[in-house]
Enzyme design. Sequence first.
Site, mmCIF file in Angstrom:
data_model
loop_
_atom_site.group_PDB
_atom_site.id
_atom_site.type_symbol
_atom_site.label_atom_id
_atom_site.label_comp_id
_atom_site.label_asym_id
_atom_site.label_seq_id
_atom_site.Cartn_x
_atom_site.Cartn_y
_atom_site.Cartn_z
ATOM 1 N N ARG A 118 35.430 36.784 26.482
ATOM 2 C CA ARG A 118 36.432 37.612 27.155
ATOM 3 C C ARG A 118 35.847 39.006 27.402
ATOM 4 N NH1 ARG A 118 41.652 37.743 28.567
ATOM 5 N NH2 ARG A 118 43.170 39.230 27.781
ATOM 6 N N THR A 404 44.389 33.131 36.529
ATOM 7 C CA THR A 404 43.631 32.387 35.505
ATOM 8 C C THR A 404 43.454 30.915 35.911
ATOM 9 O OG1 THR A 404 44.602 33.844 33.844
ATOM 10 C CG2 THR A 404 43.528 31.894 32.996
ATOM 11 N N ASP A 446 45.739 43.883 29.993
ATOM 12 C CA ASP A 446 46.238 43.041 28.903
ATOM 13 C C ASP A 446 46.368 43.816 27.584
ATOM 14 O OD1 ASP A 446 46.838 40.720 30.188
ATOM 15 O OD2 ASP A 446 45.044 39.632 29.608
HETATM 16 N N1 GLY Z 1 44.840 37.659 31.413
HETATM 17 C C1 GLY Z 1 45.684 36.682 30.889
HETATM 18 C C2 GLY Z 1 45.402 36.315 29.484
HETATM 19 O O1 GLY Z 1 44.297 36.491 29.043
HETATM 20 O O2 GLY Z 1 46.267 35.856 28.791
#
Ligand code: GLY
Length: 594
Positions: A118, A404, A446
Amino acid sequence: MVHKILKWAVILCGFFFFRIVSSCQSTQVQLYHNAQLAPKHVQAKQAQGRLGMVATAHPLASQTAIRVLDLGGNAVDAAVAASFMISVVRPQSTGLGGGGFMILHHARQGLNKVFDFRERAPQQATQNMYLDHAGQPKPFVWQGKTYKSSSVDGGLAVAVPGLVDGLLRVHEQHGKLPLAALMEDAIRVAREGFLVYSSLAKASARRAPILAAVDASRRLFYPQGRPLQVGERLVQRDLAVTLEMIRDQGRAGFYQGKVAQQLTQSVRKYGGVLTQQDLDSYHMKERQPLMGRFKGSTLVTMPPPSSGGVHILQMLGILSQFDLSADRPGAVETVHLTAEIMRHAYADRARYLGDPDFVYVPVQELLAPDYLQAIAAQISRARATPSHELVHPDIQIPQESRSTTHVSIVDREGNAVSTTQTINHSFGSGVVAQGTGVVLNNEMDDFSVKPGVPNGFGLVGSEANKVAARKTMLSSMSPTIVLDKKGAVDMVLGAPGGPRIITAVFQVIVNRLQFKMDLYRAVQSLRLHHQWLPDKLMFEQTLLSPQDQVALQNLGHTVVQDPWFVGDIQAIAREGGRWVSVSDMRSEGVALAQ
Ligand code: GLY
């Protein structure tokens, strides 16, 4: 040629099987039906086989994964190939400028591995970077025009991309075929183009203001002064060259040299803080999988910084405290119980979840049997608990996206990969790095950007998820693998959809393991969603009849039929001695068998 004919035969068989299956609906289960997706583009929503299996959110990604399996590649090779391809054909959802999570089950060694690639906050990120002098969220301003919040639009929203590092390292460690063979199709499709489909066109229309404002984005996704149109060809030559640099130079082709320079320059041009040092210091993290049990199966799922695994296991654990012998899917009593369980889980999510490298995330405590029993004891089957009764004092509000994408793969040796990848909102920050074709994420959004201000999704977070340099923002991505009693893969699944990922994956698991549905029904059944705040029981299409809605209102629920029920589950399961792969009817994905 013979190979191609066979492949199309497989796709067509899958399509006709899907038509047959979808025409015999159960009396108890209401299935999603999306007429717009049938049959023009040969939608293979279900496939069966005994060798490799694939489910992804785009036909070209599924096809390239099958090609790689046919060449003798393993599940990792196929997942890497599908990921590069999906970066090309779903630029609204994921890409080289984003990040993700991957779970790998290695059949022979009986090993489960979790890879966290991530994005992370740049070194110059600070807690209040998105607030103005008055402490209010500040918008992105460019050439005198005001856009969305600076955590959503423009360069400041961009976190350090992790996808390329992650895919390359997982491939180095576990792949069999050379990288060039895995990237060939993606490079060709980037260079030659592919046909724009409905959700891509819609996403470019939704994000038109920011796409039109950024030079390199405008050229690609807002050509001739308008959004992309269905049926036109999207050619991404710069992206093809960037992919070739990665193919030829590996990590250095992206994190150093010309591409890296373009990434940092473009981010900084549009107000961001990404540096070469951020790119140099980015490295994927391997984490311990989060494991739990439900109905005799073992779940291997995503630990923090995802909230997904914790809350899927928590919800299954609370559900297990109840006698469900009289419950059936879609019935008022079951919907009520499910919504109450979701409500409790999301209240905990808001309070406790964040990056475990920065804050203590009490995973064991949240999953402790005593704690799950205590929550179950608070749930009444005759009355909804108002969400404000569960409010914790220190709430903050992160935003999450509806974008996503997910890829599920099983190979002939029983290895499995479940990977969810994202650039966060559709087209991420809206910034394409000049000369690279790379769409940069807006994953910084986020984080909890500002306490106490509800976002579009009403999601709440806490101190645990506040912005800090080099920190990972909380995610809902929930790639999951379910193992049977012998430890072999039984199910592989995941989904996009921001906060709805967790409840979608949870419901598919419950449908299959508790209500014994086959995978097709488990995925296509209509779903519900509750996330504590807003205090709304959201339901899809016709899940609830008018009488059911009144019954739930009488229990104290605010019921809302919600047209946006993303999920787009991509799943594979073992059924009757063979594999079945299923791609959600809610989107354009395709399930294939080798
Ligand atoms: N950007 C959406 C997630 O990571 O939950």
